[in-house]
Design an enzyme around this catalytic site. Sequence first.
Site, mmCIF file in Angstrom:
data_model
loop_
_atom_site.group_PDB
_atom_site.id
_atom_site.type_symbol
_atom_site.label_atom_id
_atom_site.label_comp_id
_atom_site.label_asym_id
_atom_site.label_seq_id
_atom_site.Cartn_x
_atom_site.Cartn_y
_atom_site.Cartn_z
ATOM 1 N N GLU A 195 -65.049 38.668 -44.538
ATOM 2 C CA GLU A 195 -64.611 39.534 -45.647
ATOM 3 C C GLU A 195 -64.945 40.999 -45.333
ATOM 4 O OE1 GLU A 195 -65.620 37.902 -49.533
ATOM 5 O OE2 GLU A 195 -64.386 36.142 -49.112
ATOM 6 N N GLU A 317 -62.371 29.803 -46.409
ATOM 7 C CA GLU A 317 -63.035 29.613 -47.709
ATOM 8 C C GLU A 317 -61.973 29.290 -48.754
ATOM 9 O OE1 GLU A 317 -65.868 32.618 -48.932
ATOM 10 O OE2 GLU A 317 -66.547 32.893 -46.865
#
Length: 513
Positions: A195, A317
């Site tokens: 991220e 994820e």
Amino acid sequence: MKSKKTFQILTLLLFCSVSISAQNRLIIEADQGKQTINRQIYGHFSEHLGRCIYGGYWVGEESSVPNTRGIRNDVVNALKDIRIPNLRWPGGCFADEYHWMDGIGPRENRAKMINTHWGGVVEDNSFGTHEFLDLCEQLGTEPYISANVGSGTVEEMSKWIEYVTFDGESPMANLRRQNGRDEPWKVKYWGIGNESWGCGGNMRPEYYADLYRHYATYARNYGDNQIYRIACGANGGDYNWTETVMQNAGRQMQGLSLHYYTVPRDWSDKGSATNFDEKEYFTTIEKTLFMDELITKHSLIMDRYDPQKRVGMIIDEWGTWYNVEPGTNPGFLYQQNTMRDAVVAGINLNIFNSHSDRVQMANLAQTVNVLQAVILTDEEKMVLTPTYWVFYLYKVHQDATLLPISFTSNQYRQGDRAIDAVSVSASKDADGKIHITLVNADPNNEQRISTQLVGASVKNISGQMLTADKINDYNSIDQPSKVSVKEFKGASLSGSNLSVVLPSKSVVMLELK
Ligand code: AHR
């Protein structure tokens, strides 16, 4: 050959005309599969977050909980039963502040740190590289290590790879030997930043693409350990991220990630894991189905830069994200897991299978005690969640051949909104067995499905099913088997016509031989 094809087309036409009034209509082309469903689609993600690592896997060698070198035996055995194919570690946001050298050597000497993202607790680094790779060996699973780009250096990452995978004489390989491990490990999957658009550094895609090229250069292959470099991909529908990173760094990567969570409400009040009404349930399923659009649109961008589909899409994820259980640490992300989560899991996995030309891995967040966990622990006790049982049913798809299907579903309606009630996927394994996984998301009505099997002669059908009295039923220490797998008897065969009756809110796996 020609007459076989003509026969198949005639059979299809006949089926379409006789079943014109049927509800859900499914055609499975059982002799036409080309694409392998990568077993890594059934992967998992575990972070130093709440009670995932500590308490979930790691109890330490002195614990009264039965363990092997500090790792709980019950959790390892349960994960082996679902054939866990890979495990991503150490984060998540934690990965970008993790300095691996703090987690090697004698445990009593390891540096402590603050886990600033997740509850501000002290991380004593007792679970580090050796412990993680021991866990993977006990599980028989492929490790996937997420390297620190946000607050780490290129040197630190490249030394980690040398420490883990180099077989010769070198400072890092010698340090590994000094710490008790002679042989290098095989670690194929390395993530370069997590991220990076958010907790991993708040970068712009242009900046990240350059940084990725820099780090990827020093992610070396040692011996026959060929690294599969995974670049940080988009946050949900950020298509500009995918475009920019593919354009500038596509040639340097083997995989590109995508993160998408199912959040029933919004990030400030995500909704309860167990206490929800049908409207919120419907919204949860609707938001889960969005995964298909996301993968389709990101794939179209990837296709422009990589028409051969060399770069895998890695959904590293995914899962549901609710408010934490009342009374628990808000930074620990501990949530219960109901039949709703099983429906979400079944739909997502069917979607991933259907995109297996591009999707090469998907990792549920997170394996134990965090978010949409497959296992919940309470001291020495363990509970298998409804999501666990979906992975148990779906393991038959691992490395099987995806079978082409054409499917028209009934609608499940809420007011003026409508979604497909049924989700389906089919595959053929190496022994020629056909497996069909079906989800009925409708919590009120059974669904009848007329199925035409083309190109298969089936003699035997068996099935297993997960369902519950209520959509918010869950398993707990007191009632560990409230939602569990039972034999499914709702399928019957007449010639090449297969009829299936799915109970409301159910996940079913059929085996055809
Ligand atoms: O899974 C919890 C967190 O969600 C991860 O640390 C992060 O990558 C994502 O935002």
